[in-house]
Write a protein that holds these residues in place. Structure first.
Motif, mmCIF file in Angstrom:
data_model
loop_
_atom_site.group_PDB
_atom_site.id
_atom_site.type_symbol
_atom_site.label_atom_id
_atom_site.label_comp_id
_atom_site.label_asym_id
_atom_site.label_seq_id
_atom_site.Cartn_x
_atom_site.Cartn_y
_atom_site.Cartn_z
ATOM 1 N N CYS A 14 -11.076 5.420 -3.120
ATOM 2 C CA CYS A 14 -9.663 5.053 -2.992
ATOM 3 C C CYS A 14 -9.395 4.646 -1.547
ATOM 4 O O CYS A 14 -9.753 5.346 -0.613
ATOM 5 C CB CYS A 14 -8.750 6.186 -3.438
ATOM 6 N N CYS A 15 -8.814 3.470 -1.387
ATOM 7 C CA CYS A 15 -8.596 2.901 -0.065
ATOM 8 C C CYS A 15 -7.210 2.273 0.022
ATOM 9 O O CYS A 15 -6.635 1.877 -0.987
ATOM 10 C CB CYS A 15 -9.624 1.801 0.203
ATOM 11 N N PHE A 16 -6.723 2.167 1.233
ATOM 12 C CA PHE A 16 -5.497 1.420 1.473
ATOM 13 C C PHE A 16 -5.813 -0.069 1.373
ATOM 14 O O PHE A 16 -6.956 -0.471 1.585
ATOM 15 C CB PHE A 16 -4.938 1.726 2.869
ATOM 16 N N PRO A 17 -4.825 -0.896 1.061
ATOM 17 C CA PRO A 17 -5.076 -2.346 1.032
ATOM 18 C C PRO A 17 -5.632 -2.823 2.379
ATOM 19 O O PRO A 17 -5.204 -2.359 3.434
ATOM 20 C CB PRO A 17 -3.687 -2.940 0.780
ATOM 21 N N ALA A 18 -6.606 -3.720 2.316
ATOM 22 C CA ALA A 18 -7.231 -4.231 3.542
ATOM 23 C C ALA A 18 -7.672 -5.670 3.312
ATOM 24 O O ALA A 18 -7.841 -6.106 2.178
ATOM 25 C CB ALA A 18 -8.427 -3.363 3.923
ATOM 26 N N ASN A 19 -7.887 -6.377 4.412
ATOM 27 C CA ASN A 19 -8.362 -7.759 4.298
ATOM 28 C C ASN A 19 -9.866 -7.857 4.569
ATOM 29 O O ASN A 19 -10.360 -8.860 5.047
ATOM 30 C CB ASN A 19 -7.580 -8.678 5.243
ATOM 31 N N TYR A 20 -10.578 -6.793 4.269
ATOM 32 C CA TYR A 20 -12.033 -6.786 4.365
ATOM 33 C C TYR A 20 -12.573 -5.876 3.258
ATOM 34 O O TYR A 20 -11.811 -5.278 2.508
ATOM 35 C CB TYR A 20 -12.518 -6.356 5.751
ATOM 36 N N THR A 21 -13.859 -5.768 3.133
ATOM 37 C CA THR A 21 -14.488 -5.070 2.009
ATOM 38 C C THR A 21 -14.562 -3.565 2.233
ATOM 39 O O THR A 21 -15.636 -2.992 2.365
ATOM 40 C CB THR A 21 -15.892 -5.624 1.734
ATOM 41 N N VAL A 22 -13.430 -2.916 2.247
ATOM 42 C CA VAL A 22 -13.387 -1.464 2.385
ATOM 43 C C VAL A 22 -14.147 -0.837 1.220
ATOM 44 O O VAL A 22 -13.938 -1.184 0.064
ATOM 45 C CB VAL A 22 -11.921 -0.961 2.374
ATOM 46 N N GLY A 23 -15.063 0.063 1.521
ATOM 47 C CA GLY A 23 -15.792 0.791 0.488
ATOM 48 C C GLY A 23 -17.022 0.101 -0.065
ATOM 49 O O GLY A 23 -17.664 0.623 -0.977
ATOM 50 N N HIS A 51 -14.755 -6.817 -14.493
ATOM 51 C CA HIS A 51 -15.455 -7.877 -15.224
ATOM 52 C C HIS A 51 -16.927 -7.519 -15.453
ATOM 53 O O HIS A 51 -17.489 -7.834 -16.507
ATOM 54 C CB HIS A 51 -15.348 -9.204 -14.466
ATOM 55 N N GLU A 52 -17.544 -6.877 -14.481
ATOM 56 C CA GLU A 52 -18.954 -6.488 -14.603
ATOM 57 C C GLU A 52 -19.123 -5.253 -15.490
ATOM 58 O O GLU A 52 -20.246 -4.873 -15.818
ATOM 59 C CB GLU A 52 -19.560 -6.213 -13.217
ATOM 60 N N HIS A 53 -18.014 -4.613 -15.847
ATOM 61 C CA HIS A 53 -18.030 -3.422 -16.709
ATOM 62 C C HIS A 53 -18.879 -2.294 -16.120
ATOM 63 O O HIS A 53 -19.585 -1.593 -16.842
ATOM 64 C CB HIS A 53 -18.508 -3.764 -18.122
ATOM 65 N N CYS A 54 -18.802 -2.154 -14.785
ATOM 66 C CA CYS A 54 -19.535 -1.074 -14.126
ATOM 67 C C CYS A 54 -18.579 -0.008 -13.584
ATOM 68 O O CYS A 54 -19.001 0.909 -12.883
ATOM 69 C CB CYS A 54 -20.435 -1.613 -13.021
ATOM 70 N N GLY A 55 -17.315 -0.147 -13.913
ATOM 71 C CA GLY A 55 -16.328 0.824 -13.476
ATOM 72 C C GLY A 55 -14.924 0.360 -13.777
ATOM 73 O O GLY A 55 -14.718 -0.574 -14.556
ATOM 74 N N ILE A 56 -13.984 1.031 -13.147
ATOM 75 C CA ILE A 56 -12.562 0.771 -13.353
ATOM 76 C C ILE A 56 -11.914 0.573 -11.993
ATOM 77 O O ILE A 56 -12.210 1.312 -11.052
ATOM 78 C CB ILE A 56 -11.898 1.977 -14.053
ATOM 79 N N THR A 57 -11.039 -0.420 -11.877
ATOM 80 C CA THR A 57 -10.278 -0.572 -10.640
ATOM 81 C C THR A 57 -8.840 -0.124 -10.871
ATOM 82 O O THR A 57 -8.322 -0.197 -11.987
ATOM 83 C CB THR A 57 -10.296 -2.023 -10.125
ATOM 84 N N VAL A 58 -8.236 0.333 -9.788
ATOM 85 C CA VAL A 58 -6.869 0.842 -9.817
ATOM 86 C C VAL A 58 -6.102 0.196 -8.665
ATOM 87 O O VAL A 58 -6.643 0.027 -7.568
ATOM 88 C CB VAL A 58 -6.855 2.383 -9.669
ATOM 89 N N GLU A 59 -4.863 -0.160 -8.919
ATOM 90 C CA GLU A 59 -4.023 -0.731 -7.864
ATOM 91 C C GLU A 59 -3.812 0.304 -6.753
ATOM 92 O O GLU A 59 -3.695 1.503 -7.035
ATOM 93 C CB GLU A 59 -2.661 -1.148 -8.423
ATOM 94 N N PRO A 60 -3.733 -0.139 -5.504
ATOM 95 C CA PRO A 60 -3.467 0.791 -4.402
ATOM 96 C C PRO A 60 -2.168 1.559 -4.646
ATOM 97 O O PRO A 60 -1.158 0.986 -5.044
ATOM 98 C CB PRO A 60 -3.330 -0.121 -3.176
ATOM 99 N N GLY A 61 -2.218 2.860 -4.450
ATOM 100 C CA GLY A 61 -1.037 3.703 -4.572
ATOM 101 C C GLY A 61 -0.615 4.046 -5.988
ATOM 102 O O GLY A 61 0.390 4.722 -6.192
ATOM 103 N N ASP A 62 -1.365 3.616 -6.986
ATOM 104 C CA ASP A 62 -1.014 3.870 -8.385
ATOM 105 C C ASP A 62 -1.584 5.224 -8.826
ATOM 106 O O ASP A 62 -2.662 5.303 -9.412
ATOM 107 C CB ASP A 62 -1.555 2.745 -9.270
ATOM 108 N N MET A 63 -0.840 6.279 -8.546
ATOM 109 C CA MET A 63 -1.320 7.628 -8.856
ATOM 110 C C MET A 63 -1.569 7.809 -10.355
ATOM 111 O O MET A 63 -2.542 8.436 -10.758
ATOM 112 C CB MET A 63 -0.333 8.675 -8.348
ATOM 113 N N GLY A 64 -0.691 7.275 -11.186
ATOM 114 C CA GLY A 64 -0.893 7.359 -12.630
ATOM 115 C C GLY A 64 -2.149 6.632 -13.075
ATOM 116 O O GLY A 64 -2.862 7.086 -13.976
#
Length: 114
Positions: A14-23, A51-64
């Motif tokens: 989990c990362c804050f929005p950034a303009n580089y490849t955090v994580g 798309h690669e079906h190797c995990g799940i992405t979540v929007e920044p700050g979306d606790m739910g």
């Protein structure tokens, strides 16, 4: 420590929005270990985790969204295992030492020419 990670149900980045490849390093390590990902969406990430079906992405700050993703992985071990397997295949085919060396070499060559 790596023994603990290797036995994990997933890797959460989990990362804050950034303009580089955090994580990115952690993502590639999880792929290599065949562990599914839950990761903050980042347009700079060189792969589309969903798309690669190797995990799940979540929007920044979306606790739910984070809660839903963690619960999904915990409640669907077969799906999580498939995500991990696809991640491992992606690491072997794309995010491997040979391709990394080629990318670094290309960057260094452009710097030398300047």
């Amino acid at each position: 420590m790596s023994k603990l990670v290797n036995k994990s149900q997933c890797v959460v980045i989990c990362c804050f929005p950034a303009n580089y490849t955090v994580g990115l390093t952690t993502v590639v390590e999880a792929l290599a270990l065949g562990i599914p990902l839950i990761c903050t969406k980042n347009v700079q990430m060189p792969m589309d985790i969903d798309h690669e079906h190797c995990g799940i992405t979540v929007e920044p700050g979306d606790m739910g969204g984070w809660e839903k993703a963690v619960n999904y992985i915990a409640e669907n071990p077969d799906v999580a295992s498939d995500m991990g397997r696809r991640g491992r295949e992606l690491a072997e085919k794309v995010y491997n030492l040979d391709n990394c060396a080629k990318d670094v070499s290309a960057v260094l060559k452009t710097l030398i020419k300047k």
